[in-house]
Design a protein around this motif. Structure first.
Motif, PDB file in Angstrom:
ATOM      1  N   ALA A 413     -68.302  81.631 -84.175  1.00 50.01           N
ATOM      2  CA  ALA A 413     -68.642  80.389 -83.983  1.00 50.01           C
ATOM      3  C   ALA A 413     -67.730  79.569 -82.900  1.00 50.01           C
ATOM      4  CB  ALA A 413     -68.656  79.524 -85.036  1.00 50.01           C
ATOM      5  N   GLU A 414     -67.932  78.729 -81.915  1.00 48.68           N
ATOM      6  CA  GLU A 414     -66.901  78.161 -81.131  1.00 48.68           C
ATOM      7  C   GLU A 414     -66.509  76.652 -81.290  1.00 48.68           C
ATOM      8  OE1 GLU A 414     -68.553  78.719 -77.362  1.00 48.68           O
ATOM      9  OE2 GLU A 414     -68.351  80.805 -77.253  1.00 48.68           O
ATOM     10  N   THR A 415     -67.514  76.134 -82.259  1.00 47.80           N
ATOM     11  CA  THR A 415     -67.232  74.686 -82.431  1.00 47.80           C
ATOM     12  C   THR A 415     -67.193  74.218 -84.129  1.00 47.80           C
ATOM     13  OG1 THR A 415     -69.371  73.889 -82.460  1.00 47.80           O
ATOM     14  CG2 THR A 415     -68.054  73.680 -80.193  1.00 47.80           C
ATOM     15  N   ARG A 416     -66.541  73.253 -84.459  1.00 46.45           N
ATOM     16  CA  ARG A 416     -66.495  72.785 -85.739  1.00 46.45           C
ATOM     17  C   ARG A 416     -67.841  72.567 -86.503  1.00 46.45           C
ATOM     18  NH1 ARG A 416     -61.999  69.071 -88.251  1.00 46.45           N
ATOM     19  NH2 ARG A 416     -63.715  67.446 -87.485  1.00 46.45           N
ATOM     20  N   GLU A 417     -68.683  72.127 -85.714  1.00 45.96           N
ATOM     21  CA  GLU A 417     -69.885  71.691 -85.886  1.00 45.96           C
ATOM     22  C   GLU A 417     -70.758  72.830 -86.158  1.00 45.96           C
ATOM     23  OE1 GLU A 417     -68.115  68.278 -84.128  1.00 45.96           O
ATOM     24  OE2 GLU A 417     -68.421  70.208 -83.279  1.00 45.96           O
ATOM     25  N   ARG A 501     -76.853  64.692-110.936  1.00 49.54           N
ATOM     26  CA  ARG A 501     -76.200  64.751-112.011  1.00 49.54           C
ATOM     27  C   ARG A 501     -74.991  65.731-112.174  1.00 49.54           C
ATOM     28  NH1 ARG A 501     -79.028  62.933-116.532  1.00 49.54           N
ATOM     29  NH2 ARG A 501     -77.109  63.505-117.500  1.00 49.54           N
ATOM     30  N   SER A 502     -75.144  66.969-111.465  1.00 52.37           N
ATOM     31  CA  SER A 502     -74.165  67.785-111.392  1.00 52.37           C
ATOM     32  C   SER A 502     -73.776  68.307-110.004  1.00 52.37           C
ATOM     33  CB  SER A 502     -74.591  69.050-112.368  1.00 52.37           C
ATOM     34  OG  SER A 502     -75.608  69.723-111.654  1.00 52.37           O
ATOM     35  N   GLU A 503     -72.587  68.560-109.580  1.00 52.21           N
ATOM     36  CA  GLU A 503     -72.043  68.964-108.449  1.00 52.21           C
ATOM     37  C   GLU A 503     -71.107  70.009-108.500  1.00 52.21           C
ATOM     38  OE1 GLU A 503     -72.070  64.521-106.116  1.00 52.21           O
ATOM     39  OE2 GLU A 503     -70.275  65.104-107.000  1.00 52.21           O
ATOM     40  N   LEU A 504     -71.155  70.839-107.311  1.00 55.41           N
ATOM     41  CA  LEU A 504     -70.055  71.943-107.220  1.00 55.41           C
ATOM     42  C   LEU A 504     -69.337  71.495-105.869  1.00 55.41           C
ATOM     43  CD1 LEU A 504     -68.740  74.631-107.512  1.00 55.41           C
ATOM     44  CD2 LEU A 504     -70.680  75.749-106.357  1.00 55.41           C
ATOM     45  N   HIS A 505     -68.015  71.510-106.086  1.00 58.36           N
ATOM     46  CA  HIS A 505     -67.201  70.945-104.644  1.00 58.36           C
ATOM     47  C   HIS A 505     -66.421  72.067-104.317  1.00 58.36           C
ATOM     48  CE1 HIS A 505     -67.757  66.587-105.177  1.00 58.36           C
ATOM     49  NE2 HIS A 505     -68.146  66.870-106.294  1.00 58.36           N
ATOM     50  N   LEU A 506     -66.248  72.623-103.203  1.00 59.48           N
ATOM     51  CA  LEU A 506     -65.698  73.543-102.720  1.00 59.48           C
ATOM     52  C   LEU A 506     -64.580  73.400-101.381  1.00 59.48           C
ATOM     53  CD1 LEU A 506     -68.525  76.038-102.648  1.00 59.48           C
ATOM     54  CD2 LEU A 506     -66.779  76.082-104.299  1.00 59.48           C
ATOM     55  N   PRO A 507     -63.337  73.192-101.927  1.00 60.20           N
ATOM     56  CA  PRO A 507     -62.458  72.744-100.522  1.00 60.20           C
ATOM     57  C   PRO A 507     -62.438  73.873 -99.785  1.00 60.20           C
ATOM     58  CG  PRO A 507     -61.548  72.345-102.941  1.00 60.20           C
ATOM     59  CD  PRO A 507     -62.735  73.134-103.056  1.00 60.20           C
ATOM     60  N   LEU A 508     -62.171  73.428 -98.450  1.00 56.15           N
ATOM     61  CA  LEU A 508     -62.166  73.980 -97.251  1.00 56.15           C
ATOM     62  C   LEU A 508     -60.569  73.958 -96.527  1.00 56.15           C
ATOM     63  CD1 LEU A 508     -65.444  73.130 -95.349  1.00 56.15           C
ATOM     64  CD2 LEU A 508     -65.083  74.924 -97.169  1.00 56.15           C
ATOM     65  N   GLY A 509     -59.649  74.197 -97.538  1.00 56.61           N
ATOM     66  CA  GLY A 509     -58.349  73.930 -97.104  1.00 56.61           C
ATOM     67  C   GLY A 509     -58.063  72.466 -96.550  1.00 56.61           C
ATOM     68  N   GLU A 510     -57.294  72.535 -95.396  1.00 57.79           N
ATOM     69  CA  GLU A 510     -57.039  71.015 -94.939  1.00 57.79           C
ATOM     70  C   GLU A 510     -58.200  70.413 -94.086  1.00 57.79           C
ATOM     71  OE1 GLU A 510     -54.764  72.650 -91.061  1.00 57.79           O
ATOM     72  OE2 GLU A 510     -53.493  71.780 -92.571  1.00 57.79           O
ATOM     73  N   HIS A 511     -59.296  71.364 -93.909  1.00 57.29           N
ATOM     74  CA  HIS A 511     -60.161  70.928 -92.866  1.00 57.29           C
ATOM     75  C   HIS A 511     -61.351  70.282 -93.692  1.00 57.29           C
ATOM     76  CE1 HIS A 511     -58.534  73.850 -90.155  1.00 57.29           C
ATOM     77  NE2 HIS A 511     -58.573  74.644 -91.316  1.00 57.29           N
ATOM     78  N   GLY A 512     -61.408  70.326 -94.918  1.00 56.54           N
ATOM     79  CA  GLY A 512     -62.558  69.521 -95.535  1.00 56.54           C
ATOM     80  C   GLY A 512     -62.987  69.847 -96.807  1.00 56.54           C
ATOM     81  N   ALA A 542     -62.803  80.299 -90.624  1.00 61.26           N
ATOM     82  CA  ALA A 542     -63.444  79.935 -89.336  1.00 61.26           C
ATOM     83  C   ALA A 542     -63.152  78.810 -88.421  1.00 61.26           C
ATOM     84  CB  ALA A 542     -64.936  80.098 -89.473  1.00 61.26           C
ATOM     85  N   LEU A 543     -62.990  77.907 -89.354  1.00 62.07           N
ATOM     86  CA  LEU A 543     -62.390  76.387 -88.855  1.00 62.07           C
ATOM     87  C   LEU A 543     -61.030  76.498 -88.390  1.00 62.07           C
ATOM     88  CD1 LEU A 543     -63.974  73.838 -91.646  1.00 62.07           C
ATOM     89  CD2 LEU A 543     -64.675  74.238 -89.251  1.00 62.07           C
ATOM     90  N   GLU A 544     -60.237  77.227 -88.846  1.00 58.05           N
ATOM     91  CA  GLU A 544     -58.905  77.578 -88.124  1.00 58.05           C
ATOM     92  C   GLU A 544     -58.791  78.011 -87.131  1.00 58.05           C
ATOM     93  OE1 GLU A 544     -54.983  77.083 -88.130  1.00 58.05           O
ATOM     94  OE2 GLU A 544     -56.130  76.206 -89.753  1.00 58.05           O
ATOM     95  N   GLN A 545     -60.023  79.072 -86.941  1.00 59.06           N
ATOM     96  CA  GLN A 545     -59.740  80.101 -85.669  1.00 59.06           C
ATOM     97  C   GLN A 545     -60.297  78.980 -84.480  1.00 59.06           C
ATOM     98  OE1 GLN A 545     -61.300  83.959 -85.327  1.00 59.06           O
ATOM     99  NE2 GLN A 545     -63.127  82.786 -84.376  1.00 59.06           N
ATOM    100  N   VAL A 546     -61.311  78.203 -84.784  1.00 59.56           N
ATOM    101  CA  VAL A 546     -61.940  77.168 -83.963  1.00 59.56           C
ATOM    102  C   VAL A 546     -60.798  76.272 -83.240  1.00 59.56           C
ATOM    103  CG1 VAL A 546     -63.414  75.441 -83.632  1.00 59.56           C
ATOM    104  CG2 VAL A 546     -64.429  77.235 -84.633  1.00 59.56           C
ATOM    105  N   GLN A 547     -60.218  75.654 -84.342  1.00 59.98           N
ATOM    106  CA  GLN A 547     -59.194  74.789 -83.924  1.00 59.98           C
ATOM    107  C   GLN A 547     -57.906  75.558 -83.217  1.00 59.98           C
ATOM    108  OE1 GLN A 547     -56.282  73.478 -87.136  1.00 59.98           O
ATOM    109  NE2 GLN A 547     -57.203  71.513 -86.790  1.00 59.98           N
ATOM    110  N   ARG A 548     -57.633  76.602 -83.412  1.00 59.25           N
ATOM    111  CA  ARG A 548     -56.596  77.411 -82.791  1.00 59.25           C
ATOM    112  C   ARG A 548     -57.276  77.909 -81.430  1.00 59.25           C
ATOM    113  NH1 ARG A 548     -55.992  80.675 -86.548  1.00 59.25           N
ATOM    114  NH2 ARG A 548     -57.127  82.307 -85.830  1.00 59.25           N
TER     115      ARG A 548
END
Length: 801
Positions: A413-417, A501-512, A542-548
């Motif tokens: 991937a080439e963009t965050r989107e 009613r229920s949720e699963l939260h998965l952090p993506l490091g500092e990206h979101g 992948a987000l880190e790579q796009v940023q870099r």
């Protein structure tokens, strides 16, 4: 030094970068440290002026990167690298040296140097050095993050209740988990580095070798059953699930074998086979589906669990006495391969041999595994079939395989989107998280970037979370995957009116963060958390790579802009100066007609110096961006032709050899003109000179005066300039028989603006070096044959005859 880009560099990398810089020149290390910290406040630079001092500092202080010169007392830069790598094999090491040659570069690369940068004149080199250090540290930290990701995967394997053995492509054991050591009775160090031979009985080795062959041939999964010999000599029966993992090119990455000890289960089955009656209580409570056929292939006994697995109505009692083949055809309607299911049953019965772990796949995706064994009954031979549901286990394996494919797609991937879109699709299709969205961190908020249609169906517009109270923000800051069984009981619930009613939260490091939701409580279990974490780690990478990648592209654009500004600057300066200079020179000529004064000669020399500076500035700017066009050139006649373009008053040329080389004609002529002109002046006046155009102290190119003639002949002898071929490697030299260059000044003569004369521009030898480097050649100064100055050009491309 140009200030452009310094702020951008500082914003790229917020964490402190501790740098150890070694150079035996104290003034140079202090200057380098000042520029690095000025370029980027995140740099913390410590300096050392000897290898022993640097090693002492490295052993007592933690650093992110080491920058070292090559040629130093005690040891050179490559030898220091080897000492440093003995202390820390992974730390980035940048060789920043004024001694540039293919030999040094080759030695550095062979020794494992992270980067190689040759010292240059001017201050732009420190921006290049800062970028190289940042890139090296960033890649090192990325590799460390990847290692952490792999550590998480290893943790998942280690906690598996199944024994796991990992092999390389030659079936040497590279890793085992705790369950494997418990089942086999061997310690980890007794297994790793060896093969499966010690744990397999002699009579089973041919069977296991065949499994190995089929695994490598098919590069897929393979089930087998065989006994093992524990370390204490006890034999245990194990069910094996083997799988080959390959890359996109089909090359084997690793081989996994997961196994479980089924000895006790098989013993129970043996007891049933030896018994003339199947105990109903035990039969009905088993968690597996069981069918017992008599000699006529009629149903002797069937349990409730088997009817559930095949989704059949009726009771076990009603099925007793039914025709088993007809029964097989009835249930086959729900399978992917109905005819194959029935024919395989008949083949197993005809073969009369036990079979384990046949796979039965339903058309709705459910998967069963089937065991068969012929049994002895009071009335004759019978057949025992055992079915157990492995859908969850199969789905987990398929999900892991799908996640591998998703990882490859994400890394392209080439963009965050684009990363976000791939992420929500994978979370839905691979992990079954139908309603999910990815929020990326932007300007202090978690902004929704991508979401599945199910999210919009559930809640409508997807919210943006800020620092206010919300579960999403809390988990993002904590950085740990979290499953919320019922968000209505959570004090940080964002919207009390939400249908979720229920949720699963998965952090993506500092990206979101990735958030999955469900309208029912307790919708997410531990398996969702574990697999979701694997996906989130890949998304973060992948987000880190796009940023870099974005930062690298911005740097390239900035360098292009800088080069364009340099070209524009040189052109504007030369144009704006030439017109008034022409007016001044014309006015001087008019004034000479009415006045004869020595002061007018000084004015004329000043005009000539200004014109030389303008020409050198244009040459530097032009040659910096001009691509070389290589042609075949005979060196000797080309040197003689170039000699005619240089003011050679009081000097002679001696060309001692000839060779045909590949070079750019314009760049080679500029190189030789500057070296030959410098040799004439070098041999006639001071140890250093600028280049052609500074022939006399007055800056003119007129024949020398009597005083200058004395310098030209330096003691009555005419200056001789020699051009010859190097004897040890392809290359040539230009030397004179003058006073030579002091050893301490030989590296500095190529610096922009460096000159030992008041009239020199300091650009001549810099231009010569730039022309050499444009070809990929190396140029350096040394002693001449007769003690004069000698410039050697190495690495030329010789045309073979």
């Amino acid at each position: 030094m140009a200030e452009t880009g310094i702020g951008d560099l500082s914003a790229e990398f917020a964490d402190e970068i501790r740098v150890l810089h070694l150079d035996d020149d104290p003034a140079f290390v202090d200057l380098t440290a000042s520029f690095l910290t000025r370029i980027d406040e995140s740099f913390a630079v410590e300096t050392a002026t000897s290898p022993s001092e640097a090693l002492g500092r490295f052993e007592s202080t933690a650093f992110d990167c080491v920058v070292s010169d090559y040629e130093m007392p005690e040891m050179n830069g490559v030898e220091l690298l080897e000492r440093i790598r003995n202390l820390d094999p992974e730390i980035p090491f940048v060789l920043f040296t004024g001694k540039g040659s293919e030999e040094v570069a080759s030695d550095a690369i062979s020794a494992g140097v992270t980067d190689y940068l040759q010292k240059e004149t001017g201050t732009d080199q420190y921006t290049v050095l800062a970028n190289r250090i940042k890139n090296a540290v960033e890649q090192h930290r990325s590799r460390r993050a990847l290692a952490e990701s792999q550590k998480r995967l290893s943790k998942f394997i280690e906690q598996s209740p199944l024994g796991t053995i990992e092999y390389d492509e030659s079936f040497e054991i590279v890793r085992v988990n705790e369950a494997a050591t418990e089942i086999t009775g061997y310690d980890v160090d007794e297994l790793v580095g060896g093969t499966w031979l010690p744990i397999v009985p002699e009579e089973e080795k041919r069977h296991v070798a065949e499994v190995e062959r089929q695994l490598l041939a098919d590069q897929g999964g393979y089930h087998s059953v065989n006994e093992i010999v524990r370390n204490d000599g006890e034999r245990r029966l194990c069910v094996w699930h083997n799988h080959v993992v390959t890359d996109e090119d089909g090359e084997v990455i690793t081989i996994f074998s997961q196994f479980e000890d089924v000895t006790e289960e098989r013993r129970r089955q043996a007891e049933l086979r030896r018994s003339s009656a199947v105990r109903t209580s035990l039969f009905e409570t088993l968690p597996v589906g069981i069918l017992v056929e008599d000699e006529t292939r009629s149903v002797l006994r069937i349990n409730e669990r088997l009817l559930e697995l095949f989704e059949l109505s009726g009771s076990p009692e009603e099925m007793t006495g039914a025709d088993c083949e007809a029964f097989a055809w009835e249930v086959s309607d729900r399978l992917e391969d109905p005819e194959g299911f029935v024919s395989e049953i008949n083949r197993r019965i005809r073969g009369g041999e036990p079979v384990w772990n046949d796979e039965v796949v339903f058309d709705d995706g459910r998967t069963l595994e089937r065991n068969y064994r012929p049994i002895e009954l009071p009335e004759g031979k019978g057949h025992l079939w055992v079915y157990y549901d492995v859908t969850d286990r199969t789905e987990r394996a398929e999900r892991l395989e799908a996640l591998n494919g998703t990882a490859r797609e994400l890394m392209a991937a080439e963009t965050r989107e684009e990363v976000a879109e791939i992420g929500v699709e994978a979370a839905a299709s691979v992990l079954g998280l139908d309603a999910n969205a990815i929020h990326l961190h932007e300007d202090g908020a978690l902004v929704p970037i991508a979401a599945t249609d199910e999210v919009f169906d559930l809640i409508g517009e997807v919210p943006t979370f800020t620092g206010d109270e919300s579960i999403a923000w809390r988990v993002f800051e904590q950085g740990e995957p979290t499953a919320i069984d019922d968000i209505r009981t959570d004090e940080d619930q964002y919207n009390p009116e939400t249908p979720i009613r229920s949720e699963l939260h998965l952090p993506l490091g500092e990206h979101g963060i990735l958030i999955a939701g469900s309208s029912t409580p307790d919708a997410f279990d531990e398996a969702d958390v574990v697999l979701g974490e694997l996906l989130s780690v890949t998304l973060a990478a992948a987000l880190e790579q796009v940023q870099r990648t974005g930062r690298l592209r911005e740097r390239e654009r900035e360098l292009t802009r800088q080069n364009a500004r340099l070209q524009e600057f040189a052109s504007v300066v030369s144009h704006d100066l030439r017109n008034p200079l022409s007016v001044a020179k014309g006015g001087l000529e008019l004034f000479r007609e009415s006045c004869d004064s020595d002061d007018l000669d000084r004015v004329a020399r000043a005009h000539e110096r200004m014109e030389t500076l303008i020409e050198d500035l244009l040459t530097l700017a032009r040659d910096r961006e001009t691509a070389v066009e290589l042609v075949s050139i005979d060196l000797a006649p080309f040197v003689e032709q170039t000699w005619n373009n240089v003011d050679t008053t009081g000097a002679t040329l001696d060309v001692t050899g000839d060779v045909t080389i590949r070079a750019d004609e314009t760049q080679l002529r500029q190189l030789l003109e500057n070296l030959l002109g410098n040799a004439v002046e070098h041999g006639s006046t001071s140890p250093l000179s600028d280049a052609q155009g500074d022939a006399g102290e007055d800056g003119s190119t007129d024949p020398p005066s009597d005083a200058q003639g004395d310098a030209v002949e330096h003691g009555g002898e005419e200056t001789t300039v020699t051009v010859g071929l190097l004897s040890d490697e392809p290359g040539f030299y230009v030397e004179d028989d003058g006073p030579g260059i002091p050893a301490e000044d030989r590296d500095r003569v190529f610096e922009y603006g460096y000159s030992t004369t008041d009239d020199g521009t300091g650009f001549g030898l810099s231009i010569a070096k730039q022309c050499a480097e444009a070809h990929g050649w190396d140029i350096h100064a040394t002693d001449g044959t007769d003690g004069g100055a000698r410039f050697e050009i190495r690495g030329i491309d010789v045309v073979e005859e």
